[in-house]
Motif scaffolding. Structure first.
Motif, PDB file in Angstrom:
ATOM      1  N   ASN A 221       0.814  -1.212   0.000  1.00 44.53           N
ATOM      2  CA  ASN A 221       0.000   0.000   0.000  1.00 44.53           C
ATOM      3  C   ASN A 221       0.849   1.265   0.000  1.00 44.53           C
ATOM      4  O   ASN A 221       0.498   2.271  -0.627  1.00 44.53           O
ATOM      5  CB  ASN A 221      -0.930   0.016   1.216  1.00 44.53           C
TER       6      ASN A 221
ATOM      7  N   GLY B  94      -6.552  -1.455   2.270  1.00 41.84           N
ATOM      8  CA  GLY B  94      -6.794  -0.484   1.214  1.00 41.84           C
ATOM      9  C   GLY B  94      -7.542   0.737   1.728  1.00 41.84           C
ATOM     10  O   GLY B  94      -7.206   1.877   1.401  1.00 41.84           O
TER      11      GLY B  94
ATOM     12  N   PRO C 276      -2.424  -3.368  -5.360  1.00 46.68           N
ATOM     13  CA  PRO C 276      -2.542  -1.917  -5.592  1.00 46.68           C
ATOM     14  C   PRO C 276      -1.677  -1.435  -6.760  1.00 46.68           C
ATOM     15  O   PRO C 276      -2.091  -0.575  -7.551  1.00 46.68           O
ATOM     16  CB  PRO C 276      -2.045  -1.312  -4.265  1.00 46.68           C
TER      17      PRO C 276
ATOM     18  N   ASN D 151      -5.713   1.874  -4.200  1.00 46.43           N
ATOM     19  CA  ASN D 151      -6.001   1.269  -2.901  1.00 46.43           C
ATOM     20  C   ASN D 151      -7.496   1.023  -2.711  1.00 46.43           C
ATOM     21  O   ASN D 151      -7.905  -0.019  -2.206  1.00 46.43           O
ATOM     22  CB  ASN D 151      -5.470   2.157  -1.772  1.00 46.43           C
TER      23      ASN D 151
ATOM     24  N   THR E 236      -9.014  -2.056  -4.505  1.00 47.69           N
ATOM     25  CA  THR E 236      -8.691  -3.392  -3.981  1.00 47.69           C
ATOM     26  C   THR E 236      -9.783  -3.895  -3.048  1.00 47.69           C
ATOM     27  O   THR E 236      -9.933  -5.109  -2.863  1.00 47.69           O
ATOM     28  CB  THR E 236      -7.360  -3.371  -3.206  1.00 47.69           C
TER      29      THR E 236
END
Length: 490
Positions: A73, A194, A304, A318, A321
């Protein structure tokens, strides 16, 4: 004829519960095995156990996976640039986690009985939560390497120890569902990770710190809270848990006696270790786990960035996801329920892998963004399901407990070597090499799943022939799961 001869079994159970202390000391194993528990009361007991243990186990594994995979992330939030890490150095940081992870898995699993579940899990959780917090203050690649190595050593003990803890609470036919709760947290962590990353990255600049640093600090504090939950919520002996009444504790002792062959002796045995190391089931399961973990670590860590390669910015990468991970978790839990109900594993793993194969083919061959995003949902069907079911599959087919502890630890060690590989094959977007490698791993896994199922089927047939007197028992291992009356599930 005894006066209670015609009393229904359910009523006998209620009568026998008044003698609960006898079972702990004076009742023979055979008598305990003959007791039939009231199904309604047992269902109520299981619901109580689930309500007490499952949330703590799930939250802990959720925090573990968040702390492990948040490196994916923060990559899209310029973390590598801030610590002057090249693409190859960042890939090394992803892989290096699994160096200590695979080394410590089996030792932690074997040591759990001696150190006690509460002590070992709490200590590991405290250390990795502090490590995660400190990662938010690193300034160099070397510091990132150090924190990833420490994180790997601590998190190595979590999954095998939690998995073994489940075997202390639930019967064989009850475990796939509970392992699904555990493994679904890996998928949920992707969704939560996310969303958290999306929110925390908006803290960029607060306190003079970059957004990615706040991701590590906040998620590390969450893990520290889990250590408190473990200490107070997971008793070393589930049968004597504080929230159980006297009747329920008696029922737990009955259940323990009835699965004593599955659990085995509390005494450590080097002979059991030797048997475990030469068990074909371990090697079949280890190969499957390695192949499936290529997906687990490649997909969950780099999703991501995969989405970023489709043209989405760091925040949207993000956010997008989240639906994929929620879908993957829902599918996994649903399939695990079916696996428990029908005691089937090979057919479910094989079927879900087919969806993953189709998904990777689409990801590699189609350029349309919508189709590529749809492909991630197909891959999500197998990413967590096959990994979790394979763990449960080994769980229910290994006895007694020290043999199981070593094999689960070694299976995880073999499987998690995939993390080292995934970090090297997923190097740069659009990750053609990584996705192609994952596709090939799924194909290899299909052969291993088929071979494993056929092997267990052959072993069951051989045991039936021995029981019927059709052949002499010349097998090397005849104890634990090698006993002729122990039926393998496949």
């Amino acid at each position: 004829m005894s006066p209670d001869h015609n009393i229904p079994l359910e009523q006998k159970t209620s009568i026998q519960k008044d003698h609960a202390p006898d079972l702990a000391g004076d009742t023979a194993d055979g008598e305990a095995c003959d007791v039939v528990l009231d199904p309604k009361k047992e269902t109520k007991l299981l619901a109580k156990l689930d309500a007490a243990f499952v949330p703590i186990i799930m939250l802990t594994y959720l925090s573990c996976f968040l702390d492990r995979s948040n490196i994916g992330n923060v990559k899209v939030a310029h973390m590598p640039e801030d610590i002057n890490a090249s693409d190859s150095q960042f890939s090394t940081a992803v892989s290096i986690f699994y160096v200590t992870y695979v080394v410590f898995e089996a030792p932690w699993a074997v040591l759990m009985k001696k150190l006690t579940p509460r002590n070992i899990l709490t200590a590991l959780c405290i250390v990795w939560s502090l490590t995660t917090i400190f990662t938010g203050f690193i300034e160099s690649v070397g510091s990132l390497y150090a924190t990833r190595l420490i994180l790997g050593a601590c998190e190595a003990g979590l999954f095998p120890c939690l998995n073994l803890y489940l075997t202390m609470v639930y019967r064989r036919e009850e475990q796939a569902k509970r392992v699904s709760y555990l493994m679904s947290c890996a998928a949920i962590s992707g969704a939560v990770g996310g969303l958290l990353a999306y929110g925390l990255l908006h803290m960029d600049g607060i306190g003079g710190k970059a957004g990615w640093r706040w991701v590590y600090i906040i998620e590390g504090l969450f893990s520290a809270l889990c250590a408190i939950l473990i200490w107070f919520g997971l008793p070393n002996n589930p049968a004597e848990a504080y929230f159980l009444n006297e009747e329920e504790r008696w029922m737990m002792r009955v259940r323990n006696e009835q699965r004593r062959k599955y659990m085995g002796s509390d005494q450590f045995s080097w002979e059991e270790m030797r048997i475990a190391l030469s068990d074909p089931k371990l090697f079949f399961s280890g190969v499957i786990q390695f192949c499936q973990d290529i997906l687990l670590y490649g997909f969950s860590t780099f999703l991501p960035t995969i989405l970023g390669g489709m043209g989405y910015n760091s925040l949207m990468s993000n956010v997008l996801t989240v639906p994929v991970y929620i879908w993957a978790a829902m599918i996994f839990v649903a399939i695990a329920f079916c696996s428990d109900r029908y005691s089937k594993f090979a057919s479910y793993i094989f079927t879900t892998n087919i969806f993953g194969i189709i998904g990777y083919i689409l990801l590699l061959t189609v350029k349309n963004t919508a189709v590529q995003y749809f492909a991630t949902f197909l891959i999500g069907i197998t990413t967590y399901t096959a990994v979790g079911l394979n763990v449960a599959w080994l769980n229910v087919n290994i006895a007694p407990q020290y043999r199981r502890a070593l094999e689960i630890g070694l299976q995880q060690t073999m499987g998690n070597c995939a993390g080292i590989v995934a970090g090297q094959v997923y190097r740069s977007s659009p990750y053609v090499l990584g996705n192609a490698f994952s596709l090939g791993s799924l194909v290899v896994s299909q052969f291993a799943v088929t071979g494993y199922g056929l092997y267990l089927r052959r072993e069951n047939k051989m045991k039936e022939q021995i029981l019927c007197g059709e052949r002499e028992d010349s097998r090397r291992v005849q104890t634990g799961d090698g006993a002729v009356d122990f039926k393998y599930l496949y």
